[in-house]
Design a protein around this motif. Structure first.
Motif, PDB file in Angstrom:
ATOM      1  N   LEU A   1       1.060  -0.553   0.139  1.00 48.32           N
ATOM      2  CA  LEU A   1      -0.003   0.267   0.276  1.00 48.32           C
ATOM      3  C   LEU A   1       0.556   0.976  -0.010  1.00 48.32           C
ATOM      4  CD1 LEU A   1      -2.722  -1.378   2.794  1.00 48.32           C
ATOM      5  CD2 LEU A   1      -2.963  -1.476  -0.113  1.00 48.32           C
ATOM      6  N   ALA A   2       1.762   1.060   1.012  1.00 42.59           N
ATOM      7  CA  ALA A   2       3.038   2.126   0.732  1.00 42.59           C
ATOM      8  C   ALA A   2       3.120   2.146  -1.345  1.00 42.59           C
ATOM      9  CB  ALA A   2       3.774   1.770   1.715  1.00 42.59           C
ATOM     10  N   ASN A   3       4.073   1.310  -1.478  1.00 42.46           N
ATOM     11  CA  ASN A   3       4.136   2.112  -2.807  1.00 42.46           C
ATOM     12  C   ASN A   3       3.158   2.105  -3.552  1.00 42.46           C
ATOM     13  OD1 ASN A   3       6.401   0.125  -2.513  1.00 42.46           O
ATOM     14  ND2 ASN A   3       5.860  -2.054  -2.351  1.00 42.46           N
ATOM     15  N   THR A   4       1.448   2.407  -3.235  1.00 40.25           N
ATOM     16  CA  THR A   4       0.903   2.213  -4.361  1.00 40.25           C
ATOM     17  C   THR A   4       0.610   3.823  -4.442  1.00 40.25           C
ATOM     18  OG1 THR A   4      -0.792   0.507  -3.814  1.00 40.25           O
ATOM     19  CG2 THR A   4      -1.580   2.357  -4.266  1.00 40.25           C
ATOM     20  N   VAL A   5       1.225   4.476  -2.415  1.00 40.00           N
ATOM     21  CA  VAL A   5       0.928   5.682  -2.103  1.00 40.00           C
ATOM     22  C   VAL A   5       1.962   6.265  -4.020  1.00 40.00           C
ATOM     23  CG1 VAL A   5       1.653   7.583  -1.333  1.00 40.00           C
ATOM     24  CG2 VAL A   5       0.007   6.163  -0.499  1.00 40.00           C
ATOM     25  N   ARG A   6       3.316   5.986  -3.626  1.00 45.28           N
ATOM     26  CA  ARG A   6       4.135   6.153  -4.312  1.00 45.28           C
ATOM     27  C   ARG A   6       3.912   6.518  -6.197  1.00 45.28           C
ATOM     28  NH1 ARG A   6       7.079   4.366   0.135  1.00 45.28           N
ATOM     29  NH2 ARG A   6       7.171   2.442  -0.536  1.00 45.28           N
ATOM     30  N   GLU A   7       3.375   4.997  -6.042  1.00 44.31           N
ATOM     31  CA  GLU A   7       3.226   4.739  -7.857  1.00 44.31           C
ATOM     32  C   GLU A   7       2.296   6.540  -8.397  1.00 44.31           C
ATOM     33  OE1 GLU A   7       3.562   2.969  -9.956  1.00 44.31           O
ATOM     34  OE2 GLU A   7       4.823   1.951  -9.083  1.00 44.31           O
ATOM     35  N   ALA A   8       0.729   6.698  -7.224  1.00 43.44           N
ATOM     36  CA  ALA A   8       0.518   7.655  -7.594  1.00 43.44           C
ATOM     37  C   ALA A   8       0.862   8.660  -7.456  1.00 43.44           C
ATOM     38  CB  ALA A   8      -0.705   8.052  -6.217  1.00 43.44           C
ATOM     39  N   GLN A   9       2.101   9.791  -6.382  1.00 43.95           N
ATOM     40  CA  GLN A   9       2.802  10.216  -6.055  1.00 43.95           C
ATOM     41  C   GLN A   9       3.383  10.568  -7.583  1.00 43.95           C
ATOM     42  OE1 GLN A   9       4.502  10.008  -2.608  1.00 43.95           O
ATOM     43  NE2 GLN A   9       3.160  10.639  -1.545  1.00 43.95           N
ATOM     44  N   ALA A  10       4.460   9.659  -7.945  1.00 41.69           N
ATOM     45  CA  ALA A  10       4.837   9.332  -9.116  1.00 41.69           C
ATOM     46  C   ALA A  10       4.875  10.113 -10.386  1.00 41.69           C
ATOM     47  CB  ALA A  10       6.026   8.090  -9.361  1.00 41.69           C
ATOM     48  N   ARG A  11       3.653   9.831 -11.210  1.00 46.78           N
ATOM     49  CA  ARG A  11       2.579  10.324 -11.253  1.00 46.78           C
ATOM     50  C   ARG A  11       1.861  11.750 -11.259  1.00 46.78           C
ATOM     51  NH1 ARG A  11       3.759   5.973 -11.653  1.00 46.78           N
ATOM     52  NH2 ARG A  11       4.375   4.153 -13.653  1.00 46.78           N
ATOM     53  N   ARG A  12       1.736  11.878 -10.553  1.00 49.55           N
ATOM     54  CA  ARG A  12       1.142  13.389 -10.040  1.00 49.55           C
ATOM     55  C   ARG A  12      -0.405  13.570  -9.759  1.00 49.55           C
ATOM     56  NH1 ARG A  12       5.352  17.781 -12.714  1.00 49.55           N
ATOM     57  NH2 ARG A  12       7.010  17.188 -11.673  1.00 49.55           N
ATOM     58  N   ASP A  13      -1.016  12.055  -9.584  1.00 51.41           N
ATOM     59  CA  ASP A  13      -1.824  12.026  -9.602  1.00 51.41           C
ATOM     60  C   ASP A  13      -2.948  12.574  -8.275  1.00 51.41           C
ATOM     61  OD1 ASP A  13      -2.318  10.937 -12.456  1.00 51.41           O
ATOM     62  OD2 ASP A  13      -2.240   9.365 -12.104  1.00 51.41           O
ATOM     63  N   SER A  14      -4.282  13.006  -8.355  1.00 51.94           N
ATOM     64  CA  SER A  14      -4.684  13.129  -7.091  1.00 51.94           C
ATOM     65  C   SER A  14      -5.410  12.192  -6.448  1.00 51.94           C
ATOM     66  CB  SER A  14      -4.928  14.523  -7.432  1.00 51.94           C
ATOM     67  OG  SER A  14      -6.909  14.610  -8.296  1.00 51.94           O
ATOM     68  N   TYR A  15      -5.961  11.055  -7.091  1.00 50.18           N
ATOM     69  CA  TYR A  15      -6.183  10.158  -7.033  1.00 50.18           C
ATOM     70  C   TYR A  15      -5.875   8.366  -6.696  1.00 50.18           C
ATOM     71  CZ  TYR A  15      -5.903   8.806 -11.445  1.00 50.18           C
ATOM     72  OH  TYR A  15      -6.092   8.013 -12.970  1.00 50.18           O
ATOM     73  N   ILE A  16      -6.602   7.813  -5.838  1.00 51.29           N
ATOM     74  CA  ILE A  16      -5.336   6.799  -5.944  1.00 51.29           C
ATOM     75  C   ILE A  16      -6.492   5.232  -6.924  1.00 51.29           C
ATOM     76  CG2 ILE A  16      -4.292   4.429  -4.471  1.00 51.29           C
ATOM     77  CD1 ILE A  16      -3.428   7.119  -2.409  1.00 51.29           C
ATOM     78  N   GLY A  17      -5.845   5.149  -7.976  1.00 49.88           N
ATOM     79  CA  GLY A  17      -7.385   4.231  -8.736  1.00 49.88           C
ATOM     80  C   GLY A  17      -6.027   2.140  -8.289  1.00 49.88           C
ATOM     81  N   VAL A  18      -7.594   1.707  -8.928  1.00 52.52           N
ATOM     82  CA  VAL A  18      -6.639   0.839  -9.445  1.00 52.52           C
ATOM     83  C   VAL A  18      -5.522   0.170 -10.388  1.00 52.52           C
ATOM     84  CG1 VAL A  18      -6.987  -1.759 -10.203  1.00 52.52           C
ATOM     85  CG2 VAL A  18      -9.343  -0.548  -9.304  1.00 52.52           C
ATOM     86  N   GLU A  19      -4.644   0.824 -10.802  1.00 49.46           N
ATOM     87  CA  GLU A  19      -3.812   1.545 -11.668  1.00 49.46           C
ATOM     88  C   GLU A  19      -2.923   1.467 -10.752  1.00 49.46           C
ATOM     89  OE1 GLU A  19      -5.178   5.237 -12.529  1.00 49.46           O
ATOM     90  OE2 GLU A  19      -5.559   2.855 -12.241  1.00 49.46           O
ATOM     91  N   HIS A  20      -2.694   2.397  -9.472  1.00 49.51           N
ATOM     92  CA  HIS A  20      -1.628   2.674  -8.893  1.00 49.51           C
ATOM     93  C   HIS A  20      -1.361   1.627  -7.784  1.00 49.51           C
ATOM     94  CE1 HIS A  20      -3.326   6.407  -9.446  1.00 49.51           C
ATOM     95  NE2 HIS A  20      -2.003   6.780 -10.411  1.00 49.51           N
TER      96      HIS A  20
END
Length: 238
Positions: free
Chosen positions: A180-199
């Protein structure tokens, strides 16, 4: 704050993750349960996984083969199988010897005795704490950890553990929290304001250890191949 950024589809995946763990009789949620929920979603990330041979049936079969069913699976589910194998400990052989000597329900019985203890010990407020304080703590805990509800029916699968299934909230293992921590980093790296299934998927397959790499390898694919395919699919959709 992290869960508030989850899209409805991502929340549904998390709910189904807990339902899969409960159906299999597991007292924890590991990255493997997240993978099982993700491969069943109708989102593009789930479609990519299935196209690469990571199917719900295949993932579940590998989880059962590696971890087993029922309460006794908790005794082995959080262990690093590869690390133990490197020093000559075969978890599957240990499990087989225990069940050969004490019966197929031996691990579940041992798990229940070790983690629950006598029924009477779980009744009433904790000794030494004022009743009002205990009630206040319980109310606060209920506010901090709201139960997620799924808008869709509970997921099904190939296997179901016999006996009583885990009840209440099932906790995430340390590796699941890491994913889940990796998930947050994935969203941050893409500068997305949401956390989706792809993240969630990209964060999960980035796990270097645990059951997920073993499951992916057994099903004939790898994290780098999946990452490229998932990234390309979402890039085309944007």
């Amino acid at each position: 704050m992290m869960f508030e950024r989850f899209t409805p589809d991502t929340r549904t995946v998390v709910v189904h993750t807990q339902e899969h763990a409960r159906r299999l009789g597991h007292h924890y949620i590991g990255p493997e349960h997240l993978l099982l929920a993700l491969v069943s979603t109708d989102q593009p990330a789930g479609a990519v996984l299935r196209e690469h041979g990571v199917t719900p049936e295949g993932v579940e079969e590998e989880i059962v083969r590696l971890v087993g069913l029922g309460g006794g699976s908790r005794l082995f589910g959080t262990l690093d199988r590869d690390a133990l194998a490197s020093v000559g400990i075969d978890i599957d052989a240990v499990r087989a010897r225990i069940e050969e000597s004490f019966g197929p329900e031996a691990l579940a019985r041992a798990d229940s005795a070790a983690h629950h203890g006598p029924r009477s010990s779980r009744r009433g407020p904790r000794r030494g704490l004022p009743t009002t304080l205990v009630r206040h703590w319980r109310r606060r805990r209920g506010v901090r950890r709201p139960a997620l509800t799924s808008p869709t029916p509970a997921p099904t699968g190939l296997h179901r553990a016999t006996g009583a299934r885990p009840g209440g909230h099932i906790r995430f293992s340390s590796r699941a929290k890491e994913s889940l921590a990796n998930t947050v980093r994935e969203a941050q790296a893409r500068r997305d304001s949401y956390i989706g299934v792809e993240h969630l998927t990209l964060g999960l397959i980035a796990m270097p250890s645990g059951l997920v790499p073993s499951v992916l390898s057994a099903l004939g694919t790898s994290a780098p191949a999946l990452r490229t395919a998932i990234t390309d699919r979402y890039r085309q959709a944007s």
